[in-house]
Design an enzyme around this catalytic site. Sequence first.
Site, PDB file in Angstrom:
ATOM      1  N   GLN A 111      -4.021  -0.221  -7.915  1.00 51.92           N
ATOM      2  CA  GLN A 111      -4.900   0.417  -6.946  1.00 51.92           C
ATOM      3  C   GLN A 111      -5.534   1.650  -7.560  1.00 51.92           C
ATOM      4  OE1 GLN A 111      -3.714   2.880  -3.202  1.00 51.92           O
ATOM      5  NE2 GLN A 111      -3.907   0.762  -2.469  1.00 51.92           N
TER       6      GLN A 111
ATOM      7  N   ASP B 251       0.822  -1.216   0.000  1.00 58.57           N
ATOM      8  CA  ASP B 251       0.000   0.000   0.000  1.00 58.57           C
ATOM      9  C   ASP B 251       0.856   1.267   0.000  1.00 58.57           C
ATOM     10  OD1 ASP B 251      -2.528   1.187  -0.072  1.00 58.57           O
ATOM     11  OD2 ASP B 251      -2.642   1.400   2.092  1.00 58.57           O
TER      12      ASP B 251
ATOM     13  N   SER C  71      -7.624   5.281  -0.475  1.00 56.14           N
ATOM     14  CA  SER C  71      -7.606   4.097  -1.330  1.00 56.14           C
ATOM     15  C   SER C  71      -9.017   3.553  -1.477  1.00 56.14           C
ATOM     16  CB  SER C  71      -6.698   3.020  -0.737  1.00 56.14           C
ATOM     17  OG  SER C  71      -5.382   3.504  -0.565  1.00 56.14           O
TER      18      SER C  71
END
Length: 287
Positions: free
Chosen positions: A279, A205, A229
């Site tokens: 993402q 991440d 996110s």
Amino acid sequence: MTETHVRELVDLLELERLEDNLFRGQSRDIGTHFVFGGQVLGQALSAAQRTVDAGREAHSLHAYFLRAGDINAPIVYSVERTRDGGTFSSRRVVAIQHGQPILNGSISFQVPEPGFEHQSSMPEVPMPEDISPMQPLPPEQLAKLPEKLQRWLGVDAPFEIRHVWPQAKLPPVKRPPYQHIWFRLTAPVGDSPALHRSLLAYASDFNLIGTATLPHGISYYTHNVQMASLDHALWFHRPFRVDEWLLYSFDSPTAQGARGLARGQIFTRDGRLVASTAQEGLIRLRN
């Protein structure tokens, strides 16, 4: 202190089993006021791995972030054993806080087997030993940031990160939408491949959505920008160790509609492609 922080992270990923398919995890305050998304990813993967045979390895994870996590409350992970076939297993994981889901995820496992192989080449970048370690922001710049960002930047991390190119300045300048970082745990851990996959899920991440902000001269530090996110995908390709240097190479092909898309490739220092990520995140300019 580095070994202490790494031990805390490993403990964070070793969930308490409540029932056959039910697990509970705690949170680590890293200065963000909300639970770090990588923590929920790593814990969700840890929970799913506890429900499959040891001979089956996670090869893909797809997750949606639904709500911000409460740093002061435990997270319960409910695992659904969707399918166990001859070679593949599938698991659905829901992370729950205060009676509501904060993440939905699907994880697929496979019995290792031989097959055709090819991969992208690792970018030509300096080795981590040739890059200066990250330096803390000068106090006068740190004082200009919101309190939660001061806390984020002031907390010791279990990962060492070295940017191939200098970090964004304050205020950030416009740059092309790609970047590279080297990262590794600051202390060695055991040999469990499942643990290293959970640790990589945690670290995956890092910096993804930040890559989509580079062409626009904004960052997490920009006071009138909201970033979060929305989803996360992670594919494991080959064996690796997170306590050895890994290169994370990012690019962002598009941003539109208050959303940005970023992709990543993770290589060992000898050039093996071990994981890929993608993402999409919210990038909203507030009035």
